[in-house]
Design an enzyme around this catalytic site. Sequence first.
Site, PDB file in Angstrom:
ATOM      1  N   PRO A 386       1.008  -1.787   0.035  1.00  0.00           N
ATOM      2  CG  PRO A 386      -0.630  -1.095   1.705  1.00  0.00           C
ATOM      3  CD  PRO A 386       1.159  -1.875   1.106  1.00  0.00           C
ATOM      4  NE  ARG A 387       0.873   5.175  -4.635  1.00  0.00           N
ATOM      5  CZ  ARG A 387       1.455   6.164  -5.644  1.00  0.00           C
ATOM      6  NH1 ARG A 387       1.373   5.615  -7.014  1.00  0.00           N
ATOM      7  NH2 ARG A 387       2.119   7.497  -5.782  1.00  0.00           N
ATOM      8  N   GLY A 390       4.580   4.179   4.471  1.00  0.00           N
ATOM      9  CA  GLY A 390       5.817   3.962   4.916  1.00  0.00           C
ATOM     10  C   GLY A 390       6.082   3.065   5.591  1.00  0.00           C
ATOM     11  CG  LEU A 391       3.924  -1.037   5.164  1.00  0.00           C
ATOM     12  CD1 LEU A 391       2.565  -1.944   5.285  1.00  0.00           C
ATOM     13  CD2 LEU A 391       4.168  -1.379   6.776  1.00  0.00           C
ATOM     14  CB  SER A 394       9.340   3.741  -3.718  1.00  0.00           C
ATOM     15  OG  SER A 394       8.332   4.581  -3.414  1.00  0.00           O
ATOM     16  CB  SER A 395      13.703   1.399  -0.657  1.00  0.00           C
ATOM     17  OG  SER A 395      12.399   0.467   0.155  1.00  0.00           O
ATOM     18  CG  ASP A 441      13.089   1.234   4.441  1.00  0.00           C
ATOM     19  OD1 ASP A 441      13.313   1.500   6.212  1.00  0.00           O
ATOM     20  OD2 ASP A 441      12.445   2.521   4.207  1.00  0.00           O
TER      21      ASP A 441
END
Length: 627
Positions: A386-387, A390-391, A394-395, A441
Amino acid sequence: MICILLVAGHGTVLETEIKNDDTGLYGHLAAVPKALLPGIGGKKILDFWWEMVNMRQLFTEVYLVTNADKYKHYERWATANDFPVENIVNDGSTTLEDQMGAVADLELVIRSQKLQDDIVVIAGDMMCADQNFDIAQVIGFFKSKPGELIIYYELEEGERSSSRGIVEVSPESHRITRFVEKPEEGLTASRLASVVFYCIQKNTLCCMSDFLSLQPKTTSRTFGHFWEWCINEKHLDVFGMKLPTGFQLIGQVGLSDYTKWLAHYSSKKHGNSAKPITCRSYARVGLMGNPSDGFNGKTIAMTISNFWAEVTLVESQALSLVPHPLNDPTEFGSLQDLFCISRREGYLGGLRLLQATCKKFYQFCSKQGIALTKQNFTLKYDTNIPRQVGLAGSSAIISATLKCLMKFYNITDDDLPKPVRANFILSVETDELFITAGLQDRVVQVYEGLVYMDFSKLLMDEQGHGNYVSMDMSSLPPFWLAYLSDPSDSGRIHSNIRQRWLNGEHEVVEAMKSFSELTDQAKSAIQDRDWTRLAQLMNENFELRRSVYTDGCLGPGNLKMVDLARQFGSAVKLPGSGGAVVGLILDQDKLVEMRQAFQEAGCVFCVITPYNPSQVLSEVSANLTAR
Ligand SMILES: *[C@@H]1O[C@H](CO)[C@@H](O)[C@H](O)[C@H]1NC(C)=O
Ligand SMILES: *[C@@H]1O[C@H](CO)[C@@H](O)[C@H](O)[C@H]1NC(C)=O
């Protein structure tokens, strides 16, 4: 720059074996020079090299040096392949016994053609698995270094180093520190073999005549001895560039070598083009210490298999990046639809992540002296992370893309070690996409599993990365995760913590130290399987964050989720930058009730499935043994 293709060797063994072969399969190849034997896909071995260097923008001239015995064959080849016949130099030798030696052959071209330019020398009769690598990248690397350049590759298992010129290369400067021609067992631990593929500066060309005057014996006039002399004795500045591919047919080889490698490369080539490479990276939860990773702190984080990003790379005609239908929309139902999607999702899809990763990858390899093939590919991606909660979505896309590129180009862990890979992923985000982020991350996505990370300033300054330790994941308690279903209006205000930390403000500096201490305590709690203690520490972590970041920065959405969890007696903290919470509930009976409460509050709730890479491996091997 001038290119010289060397094909003056006498392929005696191979020729004799072809001549004496009684299977009748090779009759048509009798007396054909090694470089003109069929290579992969029926093209001649020399054709590949000529195709690669036939580039006006790089080379003003290309020369071919051959012997008198085979001259006619090359003359014929030249007219058929648009190679300037006047650029074929004949060294006059007709047998192995009266050969001049490779260095003398090269010197002959330079002297007779009065060459005064940097040169590239390539043995035109070597076979290489991927002959279409990017020569421009090789030249670029050479021009960036104050010295000569030697191409090397890593010997495959079973290839003996005693048959090659072995180089020892400094990983930082890429300088060749030692050259050992055909070393005996134990003389060097290096498995890096040089091949006749060199770039030599104009001013160094004169060294060749000096070398020849010292070496009257033609058998000693090999490039191996030349480089030993240049590097070990004259201490010339010589650099190395790695080609992530194998080279064969070097020196005097026989028919079995030729047929074996031809079959090997053909099948490899065939296998590669058919098979797409698919790699996954997982979302992560910061279990302790975040967000101190960006502030020389310590953290513990874990990859979770609930959410992942997956990237697929397949060899293709053109190089293309495929937009994701949901994340990179280019068609909309209506103007209103466009409005709603843009309001919720913003303008930043995943395509830019693929593009930035590819760009940085090329840049990284060019700088690190790793030559890449020119083969094109198609990249596409999919993700269920989910966007904006903060999970590390992107990385995850970036690290999955990097995995694919490494596999495709055969880049190993030695070329790009894990800690450096984490830095690389971060640099894609910070340098290319201006995303501010810490290392945590990227580290956990590269190592995978449960990872303890120490980003202390001393370590970071000294090694350029932190210390990362994988932790035992067996018998972890069940963690849960909840996130806002519509995080776009969570009403958070921007924090100024980074600036305050940079200014050395006492309160912030102390808080980051406390995060580190909590992390060390949590490490012990996890090792002792003391989940009550871990739960306590998670709560302390959140309170500490709240005290430095203030409620305004955390925003009402995050605070609402934390309050809700606490009503059920669960430990809770933020797993990332906000928009989601991670928790540990010791009283399992309350889990169902809590889940309902979160769902009714407009959140998405799930029980975390940790992603444990070693478990995946052991399951695979267990399955194999079972069969
Ligand atoms: C990749 O490199 C390794 C080691 O250098 C080698 O064993 C392997 O055969 C290479 N694969 C390809 C496709 O070149
Ligand atoms: C890669 O794609 C470009 C553009 O379609 C094409 O011109 C080029 O020849 C391709 N390269 C290879 C090695 O196939």
